[in-house]
Design an enzyme around this catalytic site. Sequence first.
Site, PDB file in Angstrom:
ATOM      1  N   ASN A 192       0.878  -1.629   0.051  1.00  0.00           N
ATOM      2  CA  ASN A 192      -0.006   0.237   0.405  1.00  0.00           C
ATOM      3  C   ASN A 192       1.000   1.475   0.013  1.00  0.00           C
ATOM      4  OD1 ASN A 192      -2.454  -1.814  -0.192  1.00  0.00           O
ATOM      5  ND2 ASN A 192      -2.061  -1.856   2.983  1.00  0.00           N
ATOM      6  N   ARG A 193       1.624   0.748  -0.677  1.00  0.00           N
ATOM      7  CA  ARG A 193       2.904   2.410  -0.777  1.00  0.00           C
ATOM      8  C   ARG A 193       2.928   3.467   0.645  1.00  0.00           C
ATOM      9  NH1 ARG A 193       3.685   0.492  -4.502  1.00  0.00           N
ATOM     10  NH2 ARG A 193       3.226   0.771  -6.788  1.00  0.00           N
ATOM     11  N   MET A 194       3.003   2.449   1.711  1.00  0.00           N
ATOM     12  CA  MET A 194       3.619   2.765   3.600  1.00  0.00           C
ATOM     13  C   MET A 194       4.804   2.251   3.317  1.00  0.00           C
ATOM     14  SD  MET A 194       1.251   3.788   4.148  1.00  0.00           S
ATOM     15  CE  MET A 194       0.884   4.668   5.970  1.00  0.00           C
TER      16      MET A 194
END
Length: 215
Positions: A192-194
């Site tokens: 999640n691009r985290m």
Amino acid sequence: MSKDLSNYRKSYEKQELLETSCPENPIELFQSWFLTADEDERVDESNAMTVSSIGLDGYPKSRVVLLKKYTWEGFIFYTNYESEKGKAILANNKICLSFFWSGLEQQIIIKGEAEKLAENLSDGYFESRPDGSKLGAWASKQSSVVASREVLDKELASLQEKYHQKEIPRPPHWGGFLVRPFSIEFWQGRPNRMHDRIRYTLQKDFSWKIERLAP
Ligand SMILES: Cc1cc2nc3c(=O)[nH]c(=O)nc-3n(C[C@H](O)[C@H](O)[C@H](O)COP(=O)(O)O)c2cc1C
């Protein structure tokens, strides 16, 4: 011509980087990541890194070189001091090194100051190179314009003749740069691009401040 790449998307899920696994000194973490990358068959040329410098023309430029050694002091690579990058770094020694190990979803970004490596250390490394590479360092006026491939091949052939069965000395314009880091960021891709981003910054008392950055 055009090609739309907006569907190129990958979820990064392989590993995490948490503060609890961060040693006080970033060179230790670098070593741990590097050794893992080096042994992983998904990583080709683990020691290939991008060197970015500000050129004499004012533009940044990046190019790949090979990391040849790291120590507690910093990171060493070899090049031609009279090349575009050599001149750029000698005029402005604030440079950036970066690694991207796609197979591990990892990136390391090192900012630091470069200095010419001690002559005896450059001599020692040059001595360890195969003769072909030694002659290549003499034959190529790196980054200068050449009229043709033939010119380069002729230059190499004449050097092969000149140094036949003789010791090949290190050219004075060729040697190492030692990059002393003041900031090293470790980036680990996450879902999640985290992503995890941990940055070490050198403090006045030579300890390292460790901070998490937003992805
Ligand atoms: C995988 C790889 C490794 C390289 N290793 C070096 C190196 O160790 N030293 C070097 O001077 N150039 C190396 N090069 C070539 C540089 O990328 C670059 O073309 C050259 O140094 C000239 O750059 P400059 O004109 O910006 O000075 C390498 C290129 C690649 C793709």
